[in-house]
Design a protein around this motif. Structure first.
Motif, short mmCIF file in Angstrom:
data_model
loop_
_atom_site.label_atom_id
_atom_site.label_comp_id
_atom_site.label_asym_id
_atom_site.label_seq_id
_atom_site.Cartn_x
_atom_site.Cartn_y
_atom_site.Cartn_z
N PRO A 658 1.00 7.18 31.52
CA PRO A 658 0.64 6.50 30.27
C PRO A 658 -0.57 7.18 29.62
CG PRO A 658 -0.17 5.25 32.14
CD PRO A 658 0.66 6.37 32.72
N VAL A 659 -0.69 7.00 28.30
CA VAL A 659 -1.87 7.50 27.60
C VAL A 659 -2.96 6.44 27.65
CG1 VAL A 659 -0.49 8.96 26.09
CG2 VAL A 659 -1.03 6.64 25.38
N ASP A 660 -4.21 6.84 27.46
CA ASP A 660 -5.34 5.92 27.47
C ASP A 660 -5.45 5.24 26.11
OD1 ASP A 660 -5.94 6.63 30.07
OD2 ASP A 660 -7.23 8.29 29.43
N ILE A 661 -5.24 3.94 26.06
CA ILE A 661 -5.31 3.17 24.81
C ILE A 661 -6.74 2.63 24.65
CG2 ILE A 661 -4.45 1.18 23.55
CD1 ILE A 661 -2.49 3.47 23.77
N GLU A 662 -7.35 2.92 23.51
CA GLU A 662 -8.70 2.46 23.22
C GLU A 662 -8.63 1.45 22.07
OE1 GLU A 662 -10.87 5.97 22.30
OE2 GLU A 662 -10.59 6.88 24.29
N ARG A 663 -8.62 0.17 22.42
CA ARG A 663 -8.43 -0.88 21.41
C ARG A 663 -9.74 -1.22 20.71
NH1 ARG A 663 -3.79 -4.18 21.97
NH2 ARG A 663 -2.41 -3.58 23.70
N GLU A 664 -9.61 -1.53 19.44
CA GLU A 664 -10.74 -2.01 18.63
C GLU A 664 -10.17 -2.72 17.41
OE1 GLU A 664 -12.90 0.95 16.42
OE2 GLU A 664 -11.38 2.47 16.89
N PRO A 665 -10.89 -3.69 16.87
CA PRO A 665 -10.40 -4.37 15.67
C PRO A 665 -10.50 -3.42 14.46
CG PRO A 665 -12.07 -5.68 16.81
CD PRO A 665 -12.12 -4.32 17.39
N PHE A 666 -9.44 -3.34 13.66
CA PHE A 666 -9.51 -2.57 12.40
C PHE A 666 -8.43 -3.10 11.45
CE2 PHE A 666 -6.45 -0.11 14.84
CZ PHE A 666 -5.49 0.23 13.91
N ASP A 667 -8.57 -2.67 10.20
CA ASP A 667 -7.70 -3.14 9.12
C ASP A 667 -6.52 -2.16 8.99
OD1 ASP A 667 -6.45 -4.02 6.86
OD2 ASP A 667 -8.19 -3.84 5.52
N LEU A 668 -5.32 -2.65 9.31
CA LEU A 668 -4.13 -1.79 9.23
C LEU A 668 -3.83 -1.40 7.80
CD1 LEU A 668 -1.79 -0.43 10.72
CD2 LEU A 668 -0.48 -2.56 10.47
N VAL A 669 -4.09 -2.29 6.85
CA VAL A 669 -3.83 -1.97 5.43
C VAL A 669 -4.75 -0.84 4.98
CG1 VAL A 669 -3.88 -2.85 3.07
CG2 VAL A 669 -2.98 -4.27 4.92
N ILE A 688 4.67 8.36 -2.88
CA ILE A 688 4.57 7.40 -1.77
C ILE A 688 4.05 6.08 -2.33
CG2 ILE A 688 3.63 6.96 0.51
CD1 ILE A 688 3.22 9.96 0.85
N ARG A 689 4.81 5.01 -2.13
CA ARG A 689 4.41 3.68 -2.58
C ARG A 689 4.03 2.81 -1.39
NH1 ARG A 689 9.27 1.64 -6.29
NH2 ARG A 689 10.23 1.75 -4.24
N ILE A 690 3.03 1.95 -1.59
CA ILE A 690 2.60 1.03 -0.55
C ILE A 690 2.87 -0.39 -1.04
CG2 ILE A 690 0.67 0.16 0.80
CD1 ILE A 690 -0.61 2.89 0.64
N GLU A 691 3.54 -1.18 -0.22
CA GLU A 691 3.75 -2.59 -0.51
C GLU A 691 3.04 -3.40 0.58
OE1 GLU A 691 7.83 -3.54 -0.95
OE2 GLU A 691 8.29 -1.81 -2.21
N ALA A 692 2.00 -4.14 0.18
CA ALA A 692 1.25 -4.95 1.15
C ALA A 692 0.92 -6.28 0.50
CB ALA A 692 -0.01 -4.22 1.59
N PRO A 693 1.55 -7.37 0.93
CA PRO A 693 1.29 -8.66 0.30
C PRO A 693 -0.10 -9.22 0.60
CG PRO A 693 2.73 -8.92 2.18
CD PRO A 693 2.57 -7.46 1.99
N VAL A 694 -0.77 -8.62 1.60
CA VAL A 694 -2.13 -9.07 1.94
C VAL A 694 -3.10 -7.94 1.69
CG1 VAL A 694 -1.33 -10.76 3.64
CG2 VAL A 694 -1.75 -8.40 4.35
N ALA A 695 -4.33 -8.28 1.32
CA ALA A 695 -5.34 -7.26 1.03
C ALA A 695 -5.84 -6.60 2.31
CB ALA A 695 -6.52 -7.88 0.27
N ALA A 696 -5.81 -7.33 3.41
CA ALA A 696 -6.27 -6.77 4.68
C ALA A 696 -5.45 -7.38 5.80
CB ALA A 696 -7.76 -7.06 4.90
N LEU A 697 -5.25 -6.63 6.88
CA LEU A 697 -4.51 -7.10 8.03
C LEU A 697 -5.23 -6.58 9.28
CD1 LEU A 697 -2.13 -8.59 9.23
CD2 LEU A 697 -0.73 -6.54 8.91
N ILE A 698 -6.04 -7.46 9.89
CA ILE A 698 -6.86 -7.06 11.03
C ILE A 698 -6.07 -7.27 12.31
CG2 ILE A 698 -9.05 -7.42 12.23
CD1 ILE A 698 -9.32 -6.32 9.41
N GLY A 699 -6.13 -6.29 13.18
CA GLY A 699 -5.54 -6.39 14.50
C GLY A 699 -6.36 -5.59 15.48
#
Length: 818
Positions: A658-669, A688-699
């Motif tokens: 497996p690869v080393d996953i380094e998690r941190e909160p960030f905005d996917l949008v 390239i068009r972006i469709e995002a119904p939310v201004a930010a999506l944190i994960g």
């Protein structure tokens, strides 16, 4: 005296011109009437002048009595390019501007037709600037009173565009007719260059087709170049900066209207004027280009552009016809050659070969058959199969003469597989000989034919005995080992062959090995056999097909064994399919990785050299520019670090780690917008068009590796949409625990993925069967899947070949980990 004209009687329409002439005549003899009509005449004259001086055509008025021009509208100066006062002072100046070829005709027509009351001519004029215009000049008599006309009023219209269109249409029709008689590529080139170039007024014209690899133009015809330049243009690299090269790269016509623009865009060419080029397309396939050069600058009208496209399209169609003509001619020659080769093989075969028609009568026999049966050729041909073939004791006939045209013959015709068995033949002297027979029913252009090959059984049984003694040893060999006679008939088949190919021994023996295994030789079977016959051995790799249809590559060794007049081949094969495929994929991967690393290293080297020159210059160093250069080096170094990280991940994935996953909160949008902005700068043909119904999506995810996943999906969307097209990026969120799920979809409208490849698209080193011409290593999607799955997500694809693909990444937001 009243000047009011009399009323017309009921039921009659007044003759208004006659009334006006009558009123004018009475006014001429009556001062009071003249006084009353003057305001009317002044208003009428004013309206006339306003009309005449505001239309695009030239209005003129000539006195027939002395030839003077008494009125000339201002449009004369725009159209003729001359001062109208000069013509009003001397009417003879009009003839000086008429084209020399038209001058006598127009003067005679004016003298002839003006006296008759009508003048209507089309002619050319040459302006002081040298421009040539076509005019339609019409004149009508003006009448005052009942006397004869002594003036002509006329209007001259510019019909240059119309005449040019007519001439161009006629020229295109003549060009089409000429192309109908052009049957070779050289003839097509002559017609397009000479007629098409002249039709567009080009001083230089070139028609070229693309070489087989698409890297060069091969000139078919050119005109306008001196011989020493023309000799250098017989083959032109497509990479050279030329207007033809740009037209081919863009797949559409290119028009450059000035020499300055041409020199700026194509600095490698000494240019003097405008240029144009159009690609040659046949059913969307690029086959060449038409190039045109002009002595000076030029504005290309819509008609010019349409004509260039039409000429290129006609040239492309004519070249395709010429190609098909060449193909047909080569096919005819190949057919004649095939017939000659067939006769050579047929007559030179060691086995006895007989050919019968649908009625069961022999129509051909080779020398070996005549020798075996003891018949002269004329005595055997036309004889019935039943006269020659006799069943062995208790055995069925290999070819049953009474049913050749019945259901058995029809069934055999549907499947040309050979039948084999022991047969007894009756010789011409009445004696019987036991032979091994193979027969098949084949569809031929003249109808069904029945083919039979005969071989003395005694010889075959001697060979079988010899091979049988070796069979025990050979069956224990791990490789596939089998033997076949010189014509390809399998006589021995070991267990290794059964395991490798899936054919049991009874299904293989008696079949032609190259047909059974669909063997493909690198240089063709005929050259392979010639080499084997000359050297006695042959080693290399072959492509074959297993019984289940799986293609394989084998490492093989052939040994030719000669026993008296008989020759057979022992073939030993080892499956190297996986090894060769892995080697090729690794080579592709290393090439792709080295290319990706080379680009940023080149930028770093360039920036370092630039900074060194600035420091060695001895002058003051601009801190801002120095910092900018260092920043570029750092940026490229970061890219190298990212590539190295990606290579490390690939190495881990190949090792099953497996690869080393380094998690941190960030905005996917925000990350998506950043990556999309970078890719928008790489291609203008892929919005390239972006469709995002939310201004930010944190994960809570691995930001760096999600950047790589999105970059891989966008790279594929652009790369596998070679014709351009929109790319849609959609971000949605599904409710659920810990923030629910984030969905990221990338959709393109490119080549799509064949249905058979969809289950394997996320496997390492696997690519779609329809993308062989597009570079790639087949590791990006495999890495993306492992990165997504290690974060608890999924990545899926929906695709239809030739209609595009949609890749969807679904990730848990895992907000409780923040």
């Amino acid at each position: 005296m009243s000047t009011t004209p009399p009323r017309p009687r009921a039921g009659r329409t007044p003759n208004r011109p006659a009334l006006r002439r009558s009123a004018a005549a009475r006014a001429a003899g009556n001062p009071e009437a003249r006084q009353r009509t003057r305001p009317f005449l002044r208003r009428s004259e004013e309206r006339f002048r306003q009309l005449a001086e505001n239309i695009g055509a030239v209005f003129w008025l000539t006195d027939l009595r002395d030839g003077r021009v008494v009125y000339l509208s201002p449009a004369y100066e725009r159209l003729w390019g001359l001062d109208r006062q000069a013509l009003l002072a001397d009417y003879r100046a009009w003839a000086d501007v008429v084209h020399p070829e038209d001058r006598a005709r127009v003067a005679a027509a004016f003298q002839r037709d003006a006296q008759a009351g009508r003048f209507d001519e089309e002619y050319r004029i040459v302006t002081p600037t040298g421009a040539v215009h076509w005019l339609r000049d019409r004149g009508f008599p003006t009448l005052v009173g009942a006397g004869p006309a002594h003036r002509i009023a006329g209007i001259a219209e510019d019909i240059t565009d119309r005449r040019r269109r007519e001439e161009r249409i006629a020229g295109l029709q003549a060009l089409t007719a000429a192309l109908a008689g052009a049957v070779t590529a050289e003839q097509v080139g002559a017609v397009i260059v000479e007629r098409g170039g002249a039709l567009l007024g080009a001083e230089i014209a070139v028609l070229a087709r693309l070489s087989g690899d698409g890297r060069e133009f091969v000139t078919l015809r050119m005109t306008g170049y001196p011989p020493e330049v023309a000799a250098d243009l017989r083959r032109i690299p497509v990479a050279r900066p030329l207007v033809m090269s740009e037209a081919v790269r863009r797949g559409e016509p290119v028009f450059v209207e000035t020499g300055a623009e041409r020199a700026a865009r194509y600095p490698s060419r000494a240019t003097a004027g405008a240029a144009a080029a159009a690609p040659l397309l046949v059913d969307g396939r690029l086959i060449g280009a038409l190039g045109l050069g002009f002595a000076g600058d030029r504005t290309f009208t819509d008609e010019d552009r349409d004509a260039a496209r039409t000429i290129a399209a006609l040239g492309a169609q004519a070249l395709e016809r010429a190609r098909l003509y060449d193909v047909a001619r080569e096919a005819s020659a190949a057919a004649e050659g095939a017939e000659a080769r067939y006769r050579g093989l047929f007559d030179g075969a060691a086995d006895a070969i007989l050919v019968a028609d649908g009625a069961g009568r022999y129509i051909d026999a080779n020398p070996a058959a005549l020798a075996l049966l003891g018949y002269p050729r004329d005595a055997l041909l036309g004889r019935s199969v039943a006269d020659v073939l006799v069943a062995a004791d208790g055995a069925d006939l290999v070819v049953d003469p009474p049913t050749l045209d019945g259901p058995a013959g029809e069934a055999a015709a549907e499947s040309p597989a050979a039948r084999a068995g022991v047969q007894v033949v009756r010789r011409g002297d009445g004696s019987l000989v036991e032979v091994e027979a193979r027969a098949a029913v084949l569809d031929a252009p003249g109808g069904t034919v029945h083919w039979t090959a005969l071989r003395d059984v005694a010889e075959r049984r001697q060979t079988e005995d010899a091979l049988r003694r070796q069979a025990v040893l050979l069956d224990h060999a791990g490789d596939a080992i089998f033997a076949w006679d010189w014509d390809g008939t399998v006589t021995f088949w070991n267990q290794g062959a059964e395991t490798l190919y899936g054919f049991p021994r009874e299904a293989a023996v008696g079949r032609l090995s190259h047909d059974l295994l669909q063997t493909r030789h690198p240089d063709g079977r005929e050259r392979f056999l010639a080499t084997l016959a000359r050297d006695g051995t042959w080693e290399g790799e072959l492509e074959q097909v297993r019984r289940d249809g799986t293609p394989i590559v084998v490492e093989t060794r052939h040994v030719l064994v000669r026993e008296g007049d008989r020759a057979y081949v022992i073939e030993a094969n080892r499956d190297v399919t996986a090894r060769r495929a892995l080697a090729q994929l690794q080579e592709d991967f290393l090439a792709s990785a080295s290319h990706d690393l080379r680009n940023p290293l080149g930028v770093i080297k360039t920036q370092a050299q630039l900074l060194r020159r600035r420091l060695r210059g001895g002058g003051p160093v601009d801190p801002a520019r120095f910092a900018e250069g260092v920043g570029r080096v750092e940026t490229q170094a970061d890219k190298i670090a990212e590539l190295i990280d990606e290579l490390v991940d690939v190495a881990r994935l190949r090792a099953g780690q497996p690869v080393d996953i380094e998690r941190e909160p960030f905005d996917l949008v925000a990350l998506t917008r950043q990556v999309v902005d970078e890719y928008r700068r790489t291609s203008t043909r892929h919005p390239i068009r972006i469709e995002a119904p939310v201004a930010a999506l944190i994960g809570v995810w691995d930001r760096r590796r999600m950047d790589r996943v999105l970059a891989n999906l966008l790279t594929n969307a652009i790369k596998y949409s070679p014709d351009g097209g929109e790319i849609d990026v959609r971000i949605t969120v599904d409710d659920g625990p810990n923030g629910g799920w984030a969905n990221l979809a990338v959709q393109d409208h490119g080549v799509g993925i064949p249905a058979a490849d969809l289950p394997h698209v996320f496997e390492r080193f696997r690519r779609g069967a329809n993308v062989g011409g597009i570079s790639g290593a087949g590791i990006g999607l495999a890495g993306a899947r492992r990165i997504v799955e290690q974060q608890g997500g999924t990545i899926t694809v929906e695709s239809t070949e030739r209609h595009g693909s949609t890749f969807t990444v679904r990730l848990p937001r895992d907000l409780d980990l923040a």
